[in-house]
Design an enzyme around this catalytic site. Structure first.
Site, PDB file in Angstrom:
ATOM      1  N   ASP A  78      50.293  66.362   4.320  1.00  0.00           N
ATOM      2  CA  ASP A  78      49.632  67.571   3.836  1.00  0.00           C
ATOM      3  C   ASP A  78      50.444  68.834   4.110  1.00  0.00           C
ATOM      4  O   ASP A  78      50.048  69.928   3.698  1.00  0.00           O
ATOM      5  CB  ASP A  78      48.212  67.697   4.404  1.00  0.00           C
TER       6      ASP A  78
ATOM      7  N   HIS B 189      53.766  65.493   8.515  1.00  0.00           N
ATOM      8  CA  HIS B 189      52.550  65.004   7.870  1.00  0.00           C
ATOM      9  C   HIS B 189      52.513  65.362   6.382  1.00  0.00           C
ATOM     10  O   HIS B 189      52.955  66.434   5.966  1.00  0.00           O
ATOM     11  CB  HIS B 189      51.310  65.555   8.576  1.00  0.00           C
TER      12      HIS B 189
ATOM     13  N   HIS C 106      55.932  70.143  10.464  1.00  0.00           N
ATOM     14  CA  HIS C 106      55.954  68.746  10.905  1.00  0.00           C
ATOM     15  C   HIS C 106      55.899  67.830   9.699  1.00  0.00           C
ATOM     16  O   HIS C 106      55.772  68.291   8.557  1.00  0.00           O
ATOM     17  CB  HIS C 106      54.805  68.449  11.878  1.00  0.00           C
TER      18      HIS C 106
END
Length: 222
Positions: free
Chosen positions: A66, A64, A62
């Site tokens: 991180d 994000h 995904h």
């Protein structure tokens, strides 16, 4: 770096895990950790007696920061194909702003902002990805385009990303504060619980290395 299955290694990058998979023609990464932490990936490659040039593909779960933070550098240095779900691609390539929550707006001051990266292979349906042995499973909830990957090895290895988290020998739900759609996230956990796999690895929390599908079924029943 910790080996969690045959040729599958968990890389700790601050508070998040990326995963390195040794394949016949090189290495596959599942996620790349935080921005400006590529030294951790290089160290893991060295321990696996591989180099950045051996990376053939990066499977992103995904958008994000991180999880995508090192993708652009890996892509630039290795030429690896970047794979991600169609719904999250516009954020990953920088075509639209990341829909950050209030918490994420604060946390980016510490984590940094990922450099946009081109996506070479767009996942739009469940099924095999262009990396032998890997199957994509759309698991929306944490983000709308979150995707998990199932590797056909050692009884099945599930790369759950942030669809769920590890909690010792159990599996936990991703915190609601970091989840775009809690109802969809619950449905994704239930869907993963229907699959067959022995090992599950996560973006956050340690791997479950035995009877992992059973732990998902226990979570889905709660």
């Amino acid at each position: 770096m910790r080996q969690v299955a045959d040729g599958v290694f968990e890389i700790s990058i601050a508070f998040v895990h990326a995963h390195l998979v040794v394949v016949d023609d090189g290495v596959v990464l599942v996620d790349t950790g935080l921005p400006r932490r590529s030294a951790k990936i290089e160290q893991a490659l060295h321990e696996a007696r591989r180099t950045v040039g051996d990376i053939r593909a990066v499977l992103l779960t995904h958008w994000h920061a991180d999880h995508t933070g090192g993708a652009a550098e890996v892509h630039r240095r290795s030429g690896a194909r970047i794979v991600a779900h169609a719904i999250d691609v516009p954020v990953i390539i920088g075509a639209v702003p990341a829909p950050l929550t209030a918490l994420q707006k604060v946390s980016k001051l510490f984590t940094g902002v990922p450099e946009p990266v081109a996506v070479d292979e767009v996942v739009s349906a469940d099924g095999p990805v262009p990396v032998p042995g890997f199957t994509a499973v759309h698991t929306p909830g944490h983000t709308d385009g979150h995707v998990s990957y199932l590797l056909d090895r050692d009884g099945g290895v599930l790369f759950a990303g942030d669809a769920a988290g590890g909690a010792g020998t159990k599996v936990r739900r991703t915190p609601r504060l970091m989840t775009a759609d809690a109802t969809a996230a619950d449905a994704s956990v239930a869907r993963l619980a229907q699959l067959r796999f022995e090992v599950a690895v996560f973006g956050h929390g340690g791997a479950v290395t035995t009877a992992a599908a059973d732990r998902f079924r226990e979570l889905a029943a709660r």
